[in-house]
Motif scaffolding. Structure first.
Motif, PDB file in Angstrom:
ATOM      1  N   ARG A 343      45.695  10.932 -28.972  1.00  0.00           N
ATOM      2  CA  ARG A 343      44.650   9.874 -29.489  1.00  0.00           C
ATOM      3  C   ARG A 343      45.650   8.578 -29.533  1.00  0.00           C
ATOM      4  NH1 ARG A 343      44.150  12.211 -35.314  1.00  0.00           N
ATOM      5  NH2 ARG A 343      46.352  12.662 -35.962  1.00  0.00           N
ATOM      6  N   ASP A 344      47.099   8.624 -29.372  1.00  0.00           N
ATOM      7  CA  ASP A 344      47.830   7.480 -29.458  1.00  0.00           C
ATOM      8  C   ASP A 344      48.405   6.940 -28.240  1.00  0.00           C
ATOM      9  OD1 ASP A 344      47.626   7.336 -32.411  1.00  0.00           O
ATOM     10  OD2 ASP A 344      49.054   9.057 -32.626  1.00  0.00           O
ATOM     11  N   ALA A 345      47.675   7.432 -27.214  1.00  0.00           N
ATOM     12  CA  ALA A 345      48.235   7.207 -25.667  1.00  0.00           C
ATOM     13  C   ALA A 345      48.259   5.833 -25.638  1.00  0.00           C
ATOM     14  CB  ALA A 345      47.643   7.872 -24.886  1.00  0.00           C
ATOM     15  N   GLN A 346      47.356   5.041 -25.920  1.00  0.00           N
ATOM     16  CA  GLN A 346      47.244   3.444 -25.878  1.00  0.00           C
ATOM     17  C   GLN A 346      48.543   2.759 -26.309  1.00  0.00           C
ATOM     18  OE1 GLN A 346      44.149   1.763 -24.078  1.00  0.00           O
ATOM     19  NE2 GLN A 346      46.033   0.622 -23.700  1.00  0.00           N
ATOM     20  N   ARG A 347      48.715   3.363 -27.525  1.00  0.00           N
ATOM     21  CA  ARG A 347      49.911   2.658 -28.195  1.00  0.00           C
ATOM     22  C   ARG A 347      51.207   2.962 -27.557  1.00  0.00           C
ATOM     23  NH1 ARG A 347      53.275   4.582 -32.622  1.00  0.00           N
ATOM     24  NH2 ARG A 347      51.692   6.140 -33.180  1.00  0.00           N
ATOM     25  N   ALA A 348      51.431   4.262 -26.965  1.00  0.00           N
ATOM     26  CA  ALA A 348      52.592   4.632 -26.290  1.00  0.00           C
ATOM     27  C   ALA A 348      52.771   3.792 -25.167  1.00  0.00           C
ATOM     28  CB  ALA A 348      52.634   6.196 -25.932  1.00  0.00           C
ATOM     29  N   GLN A 355      58.753  -2.626 -23.759  1.00  0.00           N
ATOM     30  CA  GLN A 355      60.306  -2.260 -23.720  1.00  0.00           C
ATOM     31  C   GLN A 355      60.791  -2.028 -25.201  1.00  0.00           C
ATOM     32  OE1 GLN A 355      62.933  -4.073 -21.276  1.00  0.00           O
ATOM     33  NE2 GLN A 355      61.648  -4.138 -19.540  1.00  0.00           N
ATOM     34  N   ARG A 356      59.799  -1.672 -26.205  1.00  0.00           N
ATOM     35  CA  ARG A 356      59.959  -1.374 -27.598  1.00  0.00           C
ATOM     36  C   ARG A 356      60.788   0.123 -27.588  1.00  0.00           C
ATOM     37  NH1 ARG A 356      55.054  -4.280 -28.562  1.00  0.00           N
ATOM     38  NH2 ARG A 356      53.971  -2.336 -28.341  1.00  0.00           N
ATOM     39  N   VAL A 357      60.669   0.907 -26.628  1.00  0.00           N
ATOM     40  CA  VAL A 357      61.354   2.189 -26.545  1.00  0.00           C
ATOM     41  C   VAL A 357      62.036   2.477 -25.188  1.00  0.00           C
ATOM     42  CG1 VAL A 357      59.384   3.121 -28.154  1.00  0.00           C
ATOM     43  CG2 VAL A 357      59.123   3.203 -25.529  1.00  0.00           C
ATOM     44  N   VAL A 358      62.981   3.348 -25.319  1.00  0.00           N
ATOM     45  CA  VAL A 358      63.444   3.745 -24.061  1.00  0.00           C
ATOM     46  C   VAL A 358      62.672   4.885 -23.361  1.00  0.00           C
ATOM     47  CG1 VAL A 358      65.595   4.805 -23.027  1.00  0.00           C
ATOM     48  CG2 VAL A 358      65.635   3.255 -24.992  1.00  0.00           C
ATOM     49  N   LYS A 359      62.393   5.999 -24.074  1.00  0.00           N
ATOM     50  CA  LYS A 359      61.449   6.967 -23.573  1.00  0.00           C
ATOM     51  C   LYS A 359      60.440   7.296 -24.481  1.00  0.00           C
ATOM     52  CE  LYS A 359      61.913   8.835 -20.116  1.00  0.00           C
ATOM     53  NZ  LYS A 359      61.245   8.674 -18.578  1.00  0.00           N
ATOM     54  N   ALA A 360      59.060   7.351 -24.040  1.00  0.00           N
ATOM     55  CA  ALA A 360      58.028   7.903 -25.148  1.00  0.00           C
ATOM     56  C   ALA A 360      57.398   9.262 -24.373  1.00  0.00           C
ATOM     57  CB  ALA A 360      57.001   6.850 -25.016  1.00  0.00           C
ATOM     58  N   LEU A 361      56.787   9.951 -25.154  1.00  0.00           N
ATOM     59  CA  LEU A 361      56.364  11.010 -24.769  1.00  0.00           C
ATOM     60  C   LEU A 361      55.065  11.261 -25.215  1.00  0.00           C
ATOM     61  CD1 LEU A 361      59.262  13.962 -24.980  1.00  0.00           C
ATOM     62  CD2 LEU A 361      59.003  12.508 -23.146  1.00  0.00           C
ATOM     63  N   ILE A 362      54.044  11.822 -24.437  1.00  0.00           N
ATOM     64  CA  ILE A 362      52.759  12.201 -25.037  1.00  0.00           C
ATOM     65  C   ILE A 362      52.966  13.925 -25.358  1.00  0.00           C
ATOM     66  CG2 ILE A 362      50.384  12.685 -24.448  1.00  0.00           C
ATOM     67  CD1 ILE A 362      51.257   9.765 -24.592  1.00  0.00           C
ATOM     68  N   VAL A 363      52.699  14.196 -26.496  1.00  0.00           N
ATOM     69  CA  VAL A 363      52.952  15.499 -26.955  1.00  0.00           C
ATOM     70  C   VAL A 363      51.514  15.896 -27.819  1.00  0.00           C
ATOM     71  CG1 VAL A 363      54.350  17.008 -28.221  1.00  0.00           C
ATOM     72  CG2 VAL A 363      55.335  15.374 -27.182  1.00  0.00           C
ATOM     73  N   PRO A 364      50.729  16.507 -26.666  1.00  0.00           N
ATOM     74  CA  PRO A 364      49.410  17.143 -27.264  1.00  0.00           C
ATOM     75  C   PRO A 364      49.372  17.899 -28.541  1.00  0.00           C
ATOM     76  CG  PRO A 364      49.413  17.123 -25.035  1.00  0.00           C
ATOM     77  CD  PRO A 364      50.808  17.008 -25.504  1.00  0.00           C
ATOM     78  N   ARG A 365      48.602  18.002 -29.606  1.00  0.00           N
ATOM     79  CA  ARG A 365      48.721  18.637 -30.535  1.00  0.00           C
ATOM     80  C   ARG A 365      48.712  20.221 -30.109  1.00  0.00           C
ATOM     81  NH1 ARG A 365      44.405  16.790 -34.867  1.00  0.00           N
ATOM     82  NH2 ARG A 365      43.465  15.884 -32.985  1.00  0.00           N
ATOM     83  N   ALA A 366      47.943  20.673 -29.175  1.00  0.00           N
ATOM     84  CA  ALA A 366      48.086  21.992 -28.483  1.00  0.00           C
ATOM     85  C   ALA A 366      49.454  22.462 -27.961  1.00  0.00           C
ATOM     86  CB  ALA A 366      46.988  22.104 -27.397  1.00  0.00           C
ATOM     87  N   GLY A 367      50.319  21.676 -27.769  1.00  0.00           N
ATOM     88  CA  GLY A 367      51.617  21.797 -27.441  1.00  0.00           C
ATOM     89  C   GLY A 367      52.751  21.739 -28.313  1.00  0.00           C
ATOM     90  N   ARG A 368      52.479  21.547 -29.505  1.00  0.00           N
ATOM     91  CA  ARG A 368      53.440  21.343 -30.690  1.00  0.00           C
ATOM     92  C   ARG A 368      53.839  22.549 -31.107  1.00  0.00           C
ATOM     93  NH1 ARG A 368      53.754  16.091 -32.368  1.00  0.00           N
ATOM     94  NH2 ARG A 368      51.918  14.707 -31.824  1.00  0.00           N
ATOM     95  N   SER A 369      55.018  23.259 -30.351  1.00  0.00           N
ATOM     96  CA  SER A 369      55.383  24.573 -30.651  1.00  0.00           C
ATOM     97  C   SER A 369      56.875  24.655 -29.964  1.00  0.00           C
ATOM     98  CB  SER A 369      54.758  25.685 -30.123  1.00  0.00           C
ATOM     99  OG  SER A 369      54.677  25.456 -28.595  1.00  0.00           O
TER     100      SER A 369
END
Length: 369
Positions: A343-348, A355-369
């Motif tokens: 849900r925060d992909a647009q902000r990422a 260039q506010r970040v070096v690397k950004a990751l999309i981590v779905p809640r289903a993958g948080r483990s």
């Protein structure tokens, strides 16, 4: 239902979309997404700077997941030829469908130029299925090159390298970096940062980083750059003078361009010594022309200029082996500036573009483990 993020078209806001669990073909794999990177390619896609993109698409071309389901019949296998197992953590080469029969595949051995190639997260339509990493699950078609991550390799460390690592590995290989070489890397984004680390592994005697954005310049220092030059604080002439001061007046033995800025190319040619090697890896989209003097900048100087377009499955496999072996030598995971839910992909996307970040990751809640 499976949640995903869809890019409807250039400049359009990202949209959530729900998918049914796909029916898998024999040899197919369903991955539960652990994480997917947000890279410059995704910014290019959103800005409409890549031709032939079949919007809408699910972005995310470099991802890591756990094998959740295998198609019936013939077992899907990894790049070693070993059968995949449920629960195994893997990544995959985003390029799918190269024909293996055309001139580029068979004679030139340049599969990155195969006209039949399709790319997850780039050229596979969202209307056809879960073919991008910004989703809870990814559908890997039969024949996709799967690379199992070694058990001791943190998947976040792998994604910190992301697509930048195999591209940088391709560029460093083309540059023929030798022991003791002075290497300049233009650009402090993920490709450039990975190129700095790889240059050191190939025995570079001195690594000079040229780039911008405070957070990225700091990352260059953490990854071992001996000299970091801020493009916003120096003119091109000042950069050239500085490089010559630290190279005995010659310039770099090898320069790798990883900026995506056309003006960086003639500057990089001039930063490289006579009879040196210049690898252009960052010009992934057409952002304009650049001018150089063929006599002064190229021919009289006997300069070797090499283009580097993307990477193949071999570069991905080698990148995984490098990370597994040297993950304690270089702080790869420190390149990750933020993790974002679907849900925060647009902000990422906006943070990467700015260039506010070096690397950004999309981590779905289903993958948080």
């Amino acid at each position: 239902m499976i949640s995903a993020v869809v890019m409807p078209g250039p400049g359009a806001p990202l949209e959530p979309r729900a998918y049914e669990r796909p029916d898998l073909e024999p040899g197919a794999v369903l991955l539960r997404t652990l994480g997917s990177e947000v890279c410059g390619t995704d910014v290019h896609l959103w800005e409409g700077r890549l031709a032939g993109v079949p919007y809408p698409i699910i972005p995310g071309h470099i991802s890591v997941g756990k094998v959740a389901e295998l198609g019936p019949g013939a077992s899907a296998r990894d790049i070693w030829g070993e059968p995949l197992e449920i629960g195994q953590t893997v990544t995959f080469h985003d390029v799918h469908g190269t024909c293996g029969q055309c001139w580029f595949c068979t004679v030139a051995h340049a599969t990155t130029r195969c006209p039949e190639r399709k790319v997850y997260g780039v050229t596979m339509p969202a209307d056809e299925g879960l073919f991008g990493g910004w989703a809870e699950y990814v559908h890997l078609k039969p024949g996709v090159h799967v690379v199992a991550l070694p058990p001791d390799l943190d998947w976040r460390a792998f994604l910190a390298g992301g697509c930048g690592l195999p591209t940088a590995l391709h560029a460093a290989t083309l540059g023929d970096i030798a022991f003791g070489d002075t290497v300049i890397v233009q650009g402090t984004g993920p490709v450039g940062l990975c190129a700095m680390a790889l240059a050191q592994l190939r025995g570079a005697g001195q690594v000079i980083a040229i780039g911008g954005s405070r957070v990225r310049l700091q990352a260059a220092g953490r990854l071992g750059a001996d000299l970091v030059l801020d493009i916003d604080a120096m003119t091109p002439d000042e950069r050239l003078e500085t490089v010559r001061d630290v190279t005995g007046g010659r310039g770099a033995d090898v320069t790798i361009e990883a900026t995506g800025v056309p003006a960086a190319v003639p500057e990089g040619m001039r930063l490289t010594r006579d009879a040196g090697r210049y690898v252009v890896a960052g010009q992934y989209t057409d952002t304009g022309d650049a001018t150089f003097n063929p006599h002064r900048d190229l021919n009289r100087r006997h300069l070797d200029v090499r283009g580097c377009w993307g990477s193949d499955a071999g570069h991905l496999w080698r990148g995984v082996q490098v990370l597994a072996r040297y993950q304690r030598l270089f702080p790869w995971a420190s390149l990750i500036s933020g993790e974002y839910d679907l849900r925060d992909a647009q902000r990422a996307l906006a943070d990467v573009a700015a260039q506010r970040v070096v690397k950004a990751l999309i981590v779905p809640r289903a993958g948080r483990s």
